[in-house]
Design a protein around this motif. Sequence first.
Motif, PDB file in Angstrom:
ATOM      1  N   ALA A 191       0.816  -0.847  -0.318  1.00 14.04           N
ATOM      2  CA  ALA A 191       0.022   0.058   0.329  1.00 14.04           C
ATOM      3  C   ALA A 191       0.970   1.384  -0.076  1.00 14.04           C
ATOM      4  CB  ALA A 191      -0.992   0.402   1.046  1.00 14.04           C
ATOM      5  N   ILE A 192       0.830   1.868  -0.673  1.00 18.41           N
ATOM      6  CA  ILE A 192       1.371   3.313  -0.778  1.00 18.41           C
ATOM      7  C   ILE A 192       0.461   4.270  -0.489  1.00 18.41           C
ATOM      8  CG2 ILE A 192       2.154   5.376  -2.650  1.00 18.41           C
ATOM      9  CD1 ILE A 192       1.757   3.424  -5.275  1.00 18.41           C
ATOM     10  N   VAL A 193       1.106   5.447   1.172  1.00 18.18           N
ATOM     11  CA  VAL A 193       0.800   6.413   0.839  1.00 18.18           C
ATOM     12  C   VAL A 193       0.513   7.607   0.327  1.00 18.18           C
ATOM     13  CG1 VAL A 193       1.056   7.753   3.208  1.00 18.18           C
ATOM     14  CG2 VAL A 193       2.284   5.038   3.253  1.00 18.18           C
ATOM     15  N   THR A 194      -0.736   8.216   0.244  1.00 18.85           N
ATOM     16  CA  THR A 194      -0.993   9.078  -0.603  1.00 18.85           C
ATOM     17  C   THR A 194      -1.597  10.177  -0.201  1.00 18.85           C
ATOM     18  OG1 THR A 194      -1.312   6.879  -2.224  1.00 18.85           O
ATOM     19  CG2 THR A 194      -2.107   9.372  -2.422  1.00 18.85           C
ATOM     20  N   GLU A 195      -0.848  11.522  -1.048  1.00 16.92           N
ATOM     21  CA  GLU A 195      -1.713  12.781   0.234  1.00 16.92           C
ATOM     22  C   GLU A 195      -3.213  12.642  -0.481  1.00 16.92           C
ATOM     23  OE1 GLU A 195       2.486  15.077   0.768  1.00 16.92           O
ATOM     24  OE2 GLU A 195       1.231  14.886  -1.196  1.00 16.92           O
ATOM     25  N   PHE A 205      -3.149  18.117   4.307  1.00 13.25           N
ATOM     26  CA  PHE A 205      -4.092  16.505   3.373  1.00 13.25           C
ATOM     27  C   PHE A 205      -4.083  15.249   4.685  1.00 13.25           C
ATOM     28  CE2 PHE A 205      -0.530  18.419   0.608  1.00 13.25           C
ATOM     29  CZ  PHE A 205      -0.946  18.425  -0.716  1.00 13.25           C
ATOM     30  N   SER A 206      -5.470  14.536   3.624  1.00 10.08           N
ATOM     31  CA  SER A 206      -5.186  13.030   4.689  1.00 10.08           C
ATOM     32  C   SER A 206      -4.783  12.607   4.182  1.00 10.08           C
ATOM     33  CB  SER A 206      -6.648  13.125   4.613  1.00 10.08           C
ATOM     34  OG  SER A 206      -6.739  12.388   2.806  1.00 10.08           O
ATOM     35  N   HIS A 207      -4.388  11.034   4.609  1.00  4.75           N
ATOM     36  CA  HIS A 207      -3.612   9.759   3.852  1.00  4.75           C
ATOM     37  C   HIS A 207      -4.327   8.494   3.280  1.00  4.75           C
ATOM     38  CE1 HIS A 207      -0.541  13.287   4.709  1.00  4.75           C
ATOM     39  NE2 HIS A 207       0.318  12.530   3.948  1.00  4.75           N
ATOM     40  N   GLU A 208      -4.077   8.286   2.269  1.00  7.05           N
ATOM     41  CA  GLU A 208      -4.937   7.533   1.459  1.00  7.05           C
ATOM     42  C   GLU A 208      -3.351   6.490   1.752  1.00  7.05           C
ATOM     43  OE1 GLU A 208      -8.294   9.993  -0.958  1.00  7.05           O
ATOM     44  OE2 GLU A 208      -6.855   8.840  -1.626  1.00  7.05           O
ATOM     45  N   PHE A 209      -4.358   5.186   1.404  1.00 10.97           N
ATOM     46  CA  PHE A 209      -3.566   3.886   1.917  1.00 10.97           C
ATOM     47  C   PHE A 209      -3.901   3.081   0.437  1.00 10.97           C
ATOM     48  CE2 PHE A 209      -2.895   5.374   5.651  1.00 10.97           C
ATOM     49  CZ  PHE A 209      -1.470   5.282   5.784  1.00 10.97           C
ATOM     50  N   GLN A 230       0.309  11.940  -4.507  1.00 12.29           N
ATOM     51  CA  GLN A 230      -1.461  11.867  -4.833  1.00 12.29           C
ATOM     52  C   GLN A 230      -2.109  11.471  -5.312  1.00 12.29           C
ATOM     53  OE1 GLN A 230      -0.693  16.346  -5.274  1.00 12.29           O
ATOM     54  NE2 GLN A 230       0.166  17.030  -3.029  1.00 12.29           N
ATOM     55  N   ASN A 231      -3.391  11.560  -4.576  1.00 12.17           N
ATOM     56  CA  ASN A 231      -4.528  11.220  -5.912  1.00 12.17           C
ATOM     57  C   ASN A 231      -4.896  12.560  -6.426  1.00 12.17           C
ATOM     58  OD1 ASN A 231      -7.247  10.634  -6.488  1.00 12.17           O
ATOM     59  ND2 ASN A 231      -7.619   9.405  -4.485  1.00 12.17           N
TER      60      ASN A 231
END
Length: 423
Positions: A191-195, A205-209, A230-231
Amino acid sequence: MRYSILFGKAKKTAPHDAESINAKLLSQGGFIHQMMAGVYSYLPLGLRVLNKIKDVVREEMDVIGGQELLMPALQPKELWDETGRWEKLSDIMYQFESRGKQLGLGTTHEEPVVEIARHYISSYKDLPLALYQIQDKFRNEPRAKSGLLRGREFSMKDLYTFHESEDDLKDYYDKAVEAYKKIFERCGLDAIVTEASGGEFTKEFSHEFQVVTANGEDTIYFCPACSWCQNKEIAKVMKGDKCPECGKKIEEHRSIEVGNIFKLGTRYSKDMKLQYADVDGKKKDVVMGCYGIGPSRVMGAVVEVHNDKDGIIWPKEIAPYYVQIVTLGAKDESINSEIMSAGSNLYDQLDNTGIEVLWDDRDDASAGEKLKDADLLGMPLRILISEKTLKDNSVEWKFRSEKKPAIVNVRDVFEKIEAWVKE
Ligand code: ATP
Ligand code: MG
Protein backbone atom coordinates in the motif's frame (compact mmCIF):
# COMPACT_ATOMS: atom_id res chain seq x y z
CA MET A 1 -11.82 -29.13 7.86
CA ARG A 2 -12.88 -31.87 5.48
CA TYR A 3 -13.98 -30.43 2.19
CA SER A 4 -16.67 -33.11 1.83
CA ILE A 5 -18.64 -31.54 4.69
CA LEU A 6 -17.67 -27.87 4.24
CA PHE A 7 -20.63 -25.63 3.54
CA GLY A 8 -20.17 -23.51 0.42
CA LYS A 9 -18.42 -25.63 -2.17
CA ALA A 10 -16.79 -24.30 -5.31
CA LYS A 11 -19.03 -23.89 -8.32
CA LYS A 12 -18.15 -24.75 -11.91
CA THR A 13 -18.65 -21.18 -13.09
CA ALA A 14 -18.90 -17.71 -11.60
CA PRO A 15 -22.36 -16.07 -11.32
CA HIS A 16 -23.01 -14.22 -14.58
CA ASP A 17 -23.71 -10.91 -12.86
CA ALA A 18 -20.34 -10.89 -11.06
CA GLU A 19 -18.38 -8.17 -12.88
CA SER A 20 -15.16 -7.76 -10.96
CA ILE A 21 -12.38 -10.32 -10.47
CA ASN A 22 -12.88 -10.46 -6.71
CA ALA A 23 -16.66 -10.99 -6.99
CA LYS A 24 -16.15 -13.71 -9.61
CA LEU A 25 -13.47 -15.69 -7.80
CA LEU A 26 -14.88 -15.28 -4.30
CA SER A 27 -18.41 -16.24 -5.37
CA GLN A 28 -17.29 -19.17 -7.50
CA GLY A 29 -15.00 -20.39 -4.73
CA GLY A 30 -17.80 -20.36 -2.15
CA PHE A 31 -16.30 -17.58 -0.01
CA ILE A 32 -19.17 -15.12 -0.36
CA HIS A 33 -22.76 -15.08 -1.56
CA GLN A 34 -24.48 -12.00 -2.96
CA MET A 35 -27.83 -10.95 -1.52
CA MET A 36 -28.18 -7.80 -3.62
CA ALA A 37 -25.81 -5.32 -5.26
CA GLY A 38 -23.16 -4.39 -2.69
CA VAL A 39 -24.50 -6.71 0.02
CA TYR A 40 -22.84 -10.07 0.68
CA SER A 41 -22.94 -12.98 3.10
CA TYR A 42 -19.65 -14.49 4.15
CA LEU A 43 -19.72 -18.27 3.92
CA PRO A 44 -17.44 -20.32 6.21
CA LEU A 45 -14.33 -20.06 4.01
CA GLY A 46 -14.80 -16.34 3.39
CA LEU A 47 -15.52 -15.57 7.01
CA ARG A 48 -12.20 -17.15 7.99
CA VAL A 49 -10.38 -14.70 5.72
CA LEU A 50 -12.37 -11.69 6.92
CA ASN A 51 -11.75 -12.63 10.55
CA LYS A 52 -8.03 -13.07 9.94
CA ILE A 53 -7.83 -9.60 8.41
CA LYS A 54 -9.72 -8.21 11.40
CA ASP A 55 -7.32 -10.01 13.76
CA VAL A 56 -4.32 -8.42 12.03
CA VAL A 57 -6.00 -5.02 12.32
CA ARG A 58 -6.78 -5.58 16.01
CA GLU A 59 -3.24 -6.63 16.83
CA GLU A 60 -1.74 -3.55 15.22
CA MET A 61 -4.36 -1.22 16.76
CA ASP A 62 -3.52 -2.62 20.16
CA VAL A 63 0.20 -1.95 19.55
CA ILE A 64 -0.58 1.78 19.21
CA GLY A 65 -2.72 1.82 22.34
CA GLY A 66 -6.15 1.46 20.74
CA GLN A 67 -8.97 0.30 23.02
CA GLU A 68 -11.74 -1.61 21.30
CA LEU A 69 -15.40 -0.80 21.81
CA LEU A 70 -18.51 -1.41 19.74
CA MET A 71 -21.02 1.26 18.81
CA PRO A 72 -24.49 0.77 17.35
CA ALA A 73 -25.30 1.03 13.66
CA LEU A 74 -28.80 2.34 14.44
CA GLN A 75 -28.69 6.03 15.31
CA PRO A 76 -31.09 8.91 16.00
CA LYS A 77 -31.31 11.94 13.69
CA GLU A 78 -30.79 14.39 16.60
CA LEU A 79 -27.24 13.19 17.09
CA TRP A 80 -26.35 13.96 13.48
CA ASP A 81 -28.14 17.31 13.62
CA GLU A 82 -25.56 18.46 16.15
CA THR A 83 -22.96 18.64 13.36
CA GLY A 84 -25.33 19.35 10.48
CA ARG A 85 -24.44 16.05 8.85
CA TRP A 86 -27.97 14.56 8.82
CA GLU A 87 -28.70 16.85 5.86
CA LYS A 88 -25.21 16.76 4.40
CA LEU A 89 -25.00 12.97 4.23
CA SER A 90 -28.62 12.36 3.23
CA ASP A 91 -27.61 10.94 -0.18
CA ILE A 92 -25.33 8.28 1.19
CA MET A 93 -26.89 7.59 4.58
CA TYR A 94 -29.82 5.20 4.92
CA GLN A 95 -32.36 7.38 6.71
CA PHE A 96 -35.89 6.37 7.57
CA GLU A 97 -38.78 6.93 9.90
CA SER A 98 -40.01 4.22 12.21
CA ARG A 99 -42.74 4.62 14.88
CA GLY A 100 -42.54 8.36 14.34
CA LYS A 101 -38.80 8.58 14.96
CA GLN A 102 -36.13 9.60 12.42
CA LEU A 103 -33.33 7.07 12.32
CA GLY A 104 -30.20 6.45 10.30
CA LEU A 105 -27.73 3.62 9.81
CA GLY A 106 -24.15 4.62 10.60
CA THR A 107 -22.03 5.57 7.59
CA THR A 108 -19.20 6.53 9.92
CA HIS A 109 -19.07 7.13 13.68
CA GLU A 110 -17.65 10.54 14.55
CA GLU A 111 -20.94 11.71 16.08
CA PRO A 112 -21.59 8.59 18.21
CA VAL A 113 -18.01 8.38 19.47
CA VAL A 114 -17.91 12.06 20.44
CA GLU A 115 -21.26 11.63 22.17
CA ILE A 116 -19.75 8.87 24.31
CA ALA A 117 -16.46 10.69 24.85
CA ARG A 118 -18.12 13.82 26.19
CA HIS A 119 -19.50 11.76 29.05
CA TYR A 120 -16.04 10.49 29.99
CA ILE A 121 -13.47 13.14 29.04
CA SER A 122 -13.31 16.16 31.33
CA SER A 123 -9.65 16.73 32.14
CA TYR A 124 -6.25 16.65 30.45
CA LYS A 125 -5.70 13.56 32.59
CA ASP A 126 -8.20 11.69 30.40
CA LEU A 127 -6.05 12.37 27.30
CA PRO A 128 -4.71 11.10 25.00
CA LEU A 129 -7.28 8.43 24.22
CA ALA A 130 -7.60 6.03 21.26
CA LEU A 131 -10.91 4.19 20.70
CA TYR A 132 -11.66 1.88 17.83
CA GLN A 133 -14.28 -0.55 16.66
CA ILE A 134 -14.69 -3.06 13.88
CA GLN A 135 -18.24 -2.80 12.70
CA ASP A 136 -20.44 -2.90 9.65
CA LYS A 137 -21.10 0.44 7.99
CA PHE A 138 -23.98 1.24 5.67
CA ARG A 139 -23.67 3.54 2.68
CA ASN A 140 -26.09 3.91 -0.18
CA GLU A 141 -23.28 3.86 -2.74
CA PRO A 142 -24.51 4.85 -6.22
CA ARG A 143 -22.32 2.25 -7.93
CA ALA A 144 -21.86 -1.04 -6.11
CA LYS A 145 -20.51 -3.26 -8.85
CA SER A 146 -17.04 -4.11 -7.62
CA GLY A 147 -17.77 -7.01 -5.30
CA LEU A 148 -16.25 -6.46 -1.87
CA LEU A 149 -14.48 -3.30 -3.00
CA ARG A 150 -17.61 -1.17 -2.77
CA GLY A 151 -20.31 -2.50 -0.53
CA ARG A 152 -23.53 -0.93 0.65
CA GLU A 153 -23.03 -2.84 3.88
CA PHE A 154 -19.33 -3.36 4.56
CA SER A 155 -16.87 -3.92 7.35
CA MET A 156 -14.87 -0.99 8.67
CA LYS A 157 -12.32 -0.56 11.39
CA ASP A 158 -12.66 3.00 12.59
CA LEU A 159 -10.28 4.45 15.14
CA TYR A 160 -10.83 7.85 16.75
CA THR A 161 -8.20 9.60 18.85
CA PHE A 162 -8.51 12.44 21.30
CA HIS A 163 -5.67 14.81 22.18
CA GLU A 164 -4.79 17.97 24.11
CA SER A 165 -2.96 19.56 21.21
CA GLU A 166 -2.26 19.45 17.46
CA ASP A 167 1.31 18.40 18.31
CA ASP A 168 0.15 15.40 20.27
CA LEU A 169 -2.23 14.47 17.43
CA LYS A 170 0.63 14.72 14.94
CA ASP A 171 2.83 12.34 16.97
CA TYR A 172 0.01 9.82 17.15
CA TYR A 173 -0.84 10.25 13.47
CA ASP A 174 2.73 9.34 12.49
CA LYS A 175 2.49 6.20 14.61
CA ALA A 176 -0.82 5.32 12.95
CA VAL A 177 0.84 5.57 9.52
CA GLU A 178 3.41 2.98 10.60
CA ALA A 179 0.70 0.71 12.07
CA TYR A 180 -1.24 0.92 8.81
CA LYS A 181 1.83 0.03 6.75
CA LYS A 182 2.33 -3.01 8.97
CA ILE A 183 -1.31 -4.10 8.60
CA PHE A 184 -1.28 -3.99 4.80
CA GLU A 185 2.10 -5.68 4.61
CA ARG A 186 0.83 -8.53 6.80
CA CYS A 187 -2.23 -8.85 4.55
CA GLY A 188 0.04 -9.20 1.52
CA LEU A 189 -0.68 -5.74 0.10
CA ASP A 190 1.82 -3.18 -1.05
CA ALA A 191 0.00 0.00 0.00
CA ILE A 192 1.33 3.41 -1.04
CA VAL A 193 0.90 6.31 1.37
CA THR A 194 -0.91 8.90 -0.74
CA GLU A 195 -1.72 12.54 -0.09
CA ALA A 196 -5.40 13.30 -0.58
CA SER A 197 -7.86 16.03 0.19
CA GLY A 198 -8.39 16.47 3.93
CA GLY A 199 -12.10 17.11 3.43
CA GLU A 200 -14.14 20.30 3.49
CA PHE A 201 -12.84 21.66 6.79
CA THR A 202 -9.09 21.67 6.38
CA LYS A 203 -6.38 22.61 3.88
CA GLU A 204 -4.17 19.88 5.28
CA PHE A 205 -3.84 16.60 3.42
CA SER A 206 -5.38 13.40 4.63
CA HIS A 207 -3.50 10.20 3.82
CA GLU A 208 -4.85 7.32 1.85
CA PHE A 209 -3.30 3.90 1.53
CA GLN A 210 -3.55 2.94 -2.12
CA VAL A 211 -2.96 -0.46 -3.70
CA VAL A 212 -2.02 -0.35 -7.37
CA THR A 213 -4.14 -2.59 -9.60
CA ALA A 214 -5.60 -2.24 -13.08
CA ASN A 215 -9.19 -2.48 -11.82
CA GLY A 216 -8.95 0.16 -9.10
CA GLU A 217 -11.49 3.00 -9.03
CA ASP A 218 -8.95 5.62 -7.97
CA THR A 219 -6.11 7.17 -9.94
CA ILE A 220 -2.85 8.12 -8.27
CA TYR A 221 0.30 9.96 -9.35
CA PHE A 222 3.30 8.13 -7.99
CA CYS A 223 7.02 8.81 -8.10
CA PRO A 224 8.90 5.50 -8.18
CA ALA A 225 12.14 7.26 -7.22
CA CYS A 226 11.08 8.82 -3.89
CA SER A 227 7.59 7.31 -3.30
CA TRP A 228 5.85 10.71 -3.38
CA CYS A 229 2.21 10.06 -4.20
CA GLN A 230 -0.99 12.07 -4.61
CA ASN A 231 -4.56 11.15 -5.48
CA LYS A 232 -5.52 12.53 -8.91
CA GLU A 233 -8.62 14.23 -7.41
CA ILE A 234 -6.44 16.85 -5.76
CA ALA A 235 -3.33 16.75 -7.57
CA LYS A 236 -1.88 19.71 -9.46
CA VAL A 237 0.49 17.49 -11.47
CA MET A 238 -0.05 15.33 -14.55
CA LYS A 239 1.30 12.06 -15.87
CA GLY A 240 4.89 12.53 -17.06
CA ASP A 241 5.39 15.71 -14.98
CA LYS A 242 8.37 16.04 -12.71
CA CYS A 243 7.97 14.90 -9.11
CA PRO A 244 7.63 18.00 -6.87
CA GLU A 245 9.87 16.28 -4.29
CA CYS A 246 12.77 14.86 -6.29
CA GLY A 247 12.36 15.97 -9.91
CA LYS A 248 12.10 12.47 -11.42
CA LYS A 249 9.21 11.53 -13.71
CA ILE A 250 5.90 10.61 -12.07
CA GLU A 251 3.68 7.70 -13.13
CA GLU A 252 -0.10 7.39 -13.27
CA HIS A 253 -1.75 4.25 -11.88
CA ARG A 254 -5.20 2.88 -11.15
CA SER A 255 -5.54 1.90 -7.51
CA ILE A 256 -7.79 0.87 -4.63
CA GLU A 257 -8.04 2.94 -1.45
CA VAL A 258 -7.78 0.43 1.40
CA GLY A 259 -7.31 2.92 4.23
CA ASN A 260 -7.70 6.61 4.95
CA ILE A 261 -6.57 8.69 7.92
CA PHE A 262 -7.50 12.27 8.80
CA LYS A 263 -6.58 14.97 11.25
CA LEU A 264 -10.01 16.24 12.32
CA GLY A 265 -8.75 18.98 14.62
CA THR A 266 -11.61 20.45 16.65
CA ARG A 267 -14.30 20.18 13.93
CA TYR A 268 -16.46 17.70 15.87
CA SER A 269 -15.52 18.67 19.41
CA LYS A 270 -16.56 22.29 18.74
CA ASP A 271 -20.00 21.37 17.37
CA MET A 272 -20.65 18.73 20.00
CA LYS A 273 -19.00 20.51 22.94
CA LEU A 274 -16.32 17.99 23.75
CA GLN A 275 -13.96 19.90 26.03
CA TYR A 276 -11.30 19.20 28.63
CA ALA A 277 -9.84 21.27 31.44
CA ASP A 278 -6.09 21.88 31.01
CA VAL A 279 -3.53 21.95 33.87
CA ASP A 280 -4.69 25.44 34.81
CA GLY A 281 -8.34 24.46 34.76
CA LYS A 282 -8.96 26.30 31.48
CA LYS A 283 -11.58 24.70 29.16
CA LYS A 284 -10.31 23.73 25.71
CA ASP A 285 -11.69 21.87 22.71
CA VAL A 286 -10.40 18.32 22.34
CA VAL A 287 -8.28 17.75 19.21
CA MET A 288 -9.21 14.65 17.21
CA GLY A 289 -7.99 12.26 14.52
CA CYS A 290 -9.83 9.47 12.69
CA TYR A 291 -8.44 6.45 10.92
CA GLY A 292 -10.37 3.99 8.74
CA ILE A 293 -9.65 0.64 7.12
CA GLY A 294 -12.14 -1.55 5.32
CA PRO A 295 -11.39 -5.22 6.16
CA SER A 296 -13.90 -6.40 3.55
CA ARG A 297 -12.41 -4.08 0.92
CA VAL A 298 -8.95 -5.36 1.91
CA MET A 299 -10.20 -8.90 1.26
CA GLY A 300 -11.44 -7.88 -2.19
CA ALA A 301 -8.22 -5.98 -2.93
CA VAL A 302 -6.10 -9.00 -1.99
CA VAL A 303 -8.01 -11.11 -4.52
CA GLU A 304 -7.69 -8.42 -7.21
CA VAL A 305 -3.91 -8.40 -6.72
CA HIS A 306 -3.20 -12.06 -5.94
CA ASN A 307 -4.77 -14.22 -8.62
CA ASP A 308 -3.99 -15.97 -11.88
CA LYS A 309 -6.14 -17.52 -14.61
CA ASP A 310 -6.92 -20.50 -12.33
CA GLY A 311 -8.02 -18.68 -9.20
CA ILE A 312 -6.98 -17.00 -5.98
CA ILE A 313 -3.48 -17.07 -4.46
CA TRP A 314 -3.97 -16.24 -0.75
CA PRO A 315 -1.11 -14.64 1.14
CA LYS A 316 -0.14 -16.98 3.98
CA GLU A 317 -1.20 -14.81 6.93
CA ILE A 318 -4.81 -14.35 5.82
CA ALA A 319 -5.42 -17.61 3.94
CA PRO A 320 -8.46 -19.54 5.20
CA TYR A 321 -6.20 -22.56 5.71
CA TYR A 322 -2.44 -22.86 5.32
CA VAL A 323 -2.53 -26.25 3.67
CA GLN A 324 -4.86 -28.09 1.37
CA ILE A 325 -4.41 -31.84 1.22
CA VAL A 326 -5.74 -33.40 -1.98
CA THR A 327 -6.14 -37.16 -2.10
CA LEU A 328 -6.79 -38.61 -5.54
CA GLY A 329 -8.82 -41.81 -5.74
CA ALA A 330 -7.48 -45.02 -7.29
CA LYS A 331 -9.43 -47.78 -9.03
CA ASP A 332 -7.98 -50.49 -6.82
CA GLU A 333 -9.88 -50.62 -3.53
CA SER A 334 -6.86 -51.39 -1.33
CA ILE A 335 -4.68 -48.72 -2.93
CA ASN A 336 -7.55 -46.31 -2.55
CA SER A 337 -7.79 -46.97 1.16
CA GLU A 338 -4.01 -46.59 1.50
CA ILE A 339 -4.26 -43.16 -0.11
CA MET A 340 -7.13 -42.16 2.16
CA SER A 341 -5.33 -43.30 5.29
CA ALA A 342 -2.15 -41.43 4.28
CA GLY A 343 -4.32 -38.34 3.81
CA SER A 344 -6.14 -38.90 7.05
CA ASN A 345 -2.90 -39.39 9.02
CA LEU A 346 -1.37 -36.18 7.77
CA TYR A 347 -4.65 -34.33 8.29
CA ASP A 348 -4.89 -35.50 11.93
CA GLN A 349 -1.25 -34.69 12.61
CA LEU A 350 -1.64 -31.15 11.31
CA ASP A 351 -5.03 -30.60 12.88
CA ASN A 352 -3.83 -31.81 16.30
CA THR A 353 -0.89 -29.41 16.11
CA GLY A 354 -3.21 -26.50 15.35
CA ILE A 355 -2.01 -26.10 11.76
CA GLU A 356 -5.06 -25.03 9.78
CA VAL A 357 -5.68 -27.62 7.09
CA LEU A 358 -8.37 -28.31 4.53
CA TRP A 359 -8.56 -31.84 3.18
CA ASP A 360 -10.31 -32.50 -0.11
CA ASP A 361 -11.51 -35.97 0.88
CA ARG A 362 -14.41 -36.09 -1.59
CA ASP A 363 -15.06 -39.46 -3.18
CA ASP A 364 -17.48 -38.06 -5.75
CA ALA A 365 -15.11 -35.61 -7.44
CA SER A 366 -12.63 -36.45 -10.19
CA ALA A 367 -8.90 -35.76 -9.98
CA GLY A 368 -9.37 -32.96 -12.50
CA GLU A 369 -12.12 -31.32 -10.44
CA LYS A 370 -10.11 -31.54 -7.23
CA LEU A 371 -7.02 -29.96 -8.77
CA LYS A 372 -9.07 -27.25 -10.43
CA ASP A 373 -10.88 -26.44 -7.19
CA ALA A 374 -7.62 -26.37 -5.20
CA ASP A 375 -6.28 -23.74 -7.61
CA LEU A 376 -9.51 -21.75 -7.45
CA LEU A 377 -9.62 -21.77 -3.62
CA GLY A 378 -5.97 -20.73 -3.46
CA MET A 379 -4.58 -22.18 -0.23
CA PRO A 380 -0.85 -21.32 -0.11
CA LEU A 381 0.37 -24.95 0.03
CA ARG A 382 -1.10 -27.99 -1.69
CA ILE A 383 -0.11 -31.51 -0.67
CA LEU A 384 -1.15 -34.12 -3.21
CA ILE A 385 -1.35 -37.82 -2.39
CA SER A 386 -2.06 -40.27 -5.20
CA GLU A 387 -1.33 -43.80 -6.31
CA LYS A 388 1.75 -42.51 -8.08
CA THR A 389 3.19 -40.61 -5.10
CA LEU A 390 2.47 -43.46 -2.69
CA LYS A 391 4.39 -45.88 -4.88
CA ASP A 392 7.49 -43.78 -4.09
CA ASN A 393 6.49 -43.24 -0.44
CA SER A 394 6.14 -39.57 -1.20
CA VAL A 395 3.71 -36.68 -1.56
CA GLU A 396 3.67 -33.87 -4.09
CA TRP A 397 4.38 -30.50 -2.46
CA LYS A 398 3.28 -27.40 -4.37
CA PHE A 399 3.01 -23.75 -3.43
CA ARG A 400 0.03 -22.05 -5.07
CA SER A 401 2.30 -19.16 -6.06
CA GLU A 402 4.75 -21.44 -7.89
CA LYS A 403 4.43 -23.47 -11.05
CA LYS A 404 6.56 -26.52 -10.24
CA PRO A 405 5.81 -29.08 -7.54
CA ALA A 406 8.45 -30.81 -5.41
CA ILE A 407 8.52 -34.40 -4.19
CA VAL A 408 8.74 -34.88 -0.44
CA ASN A 409 9.07 -38.14 1.48
CA VAL A 410 5.94 -39.08 3.43
CA ARG A 411 8.05 -39.33 6.59
CA ASP A 412 9.31 -35.74 6.30
CA VAL A 413 6.20 -33.93 5.14
CA PHE A 414 4.68 -33.06 8.53
CA GLU A 415 7.88 -31.56 9.90
CA LYS A 416 8.48 -29.69 6.70
CA ILE A 417 5.01 -28.15 6.83
CA GLU A 418 5.46 -27.27 10.50
CA ALA A 419 8.72 -25.48 9.71
CA TRP A 420 7.17 -23.61 6.78
CA VAL A 421 4.19 -22.46 8.86
CA LYS A 422 6.57 -21.00 11.46
CA GLU A 423 8.69 -19.16 8.85
P1 ATP B 1 -14.28 5.84 -1.24
O1 ATP B 1 -13.63 7.15 -1.62
O2 ATP B 1 -13.61 4.66 -1.86
O3 ATP B 1 -15.75 5.85 -1.39
P2 ATP B 1 -14.16 6.82 1.38
O4 ATP B 1 -13.00 7.74 1.26
O5 ATP B 1 -15.52 7.39 1.39
O6 ATP B 1 -14.03 5.66 0.30
P3 ATP B 1 -13.67 6.39 4.14
O7 ATP B 1 -14.83 7.08 4.70
O8 ATP B 1 -12.35 7.06 4.19
O9 ATP B 1 -13.98 5.91 2.66
O10 ATP B 1 -13.64 4.93 4.78
C1 ATP B 1 -12.51 4.31 5.35
C2 ATP B 1 -12.22 3.01 4.65
O11 ATP B 1 -13.39 2.18 4.59
C3 ATP B 1 -11.81 3.15 3.21
O12 ATP B 1 -10.44 3.44 3.11
C4 ATP B 1 -12.14 1.77 2.66
O13 ATP B 1 -11.12 0.85 2.99
C5 ATP B 1 -13.39 1.42 3.41
N1 ATP B 1 -14.60 1.70 2.63
C6 ATP B 1 -15.19 2.89 2.41
N2 ATP B 1 -16.30 2.77 1.67
C7 ATP B 1 -16.43 1.45 1.41
C8 ATP B 1 -17.38 0.67 0.70
N3 ATP B 1 -18.44 1.23 0.13
N4 ATP B 1 -17.20 -0.66 0.63
C9 ATP B 1 -16.14 -1.26 1.22
N5 ATP B 1 -15.21 -0.57 1.91
C10 ATP B 1 -15.34 0.76 2.01
MG1 MG C 1 -11.42 7.76 2.01
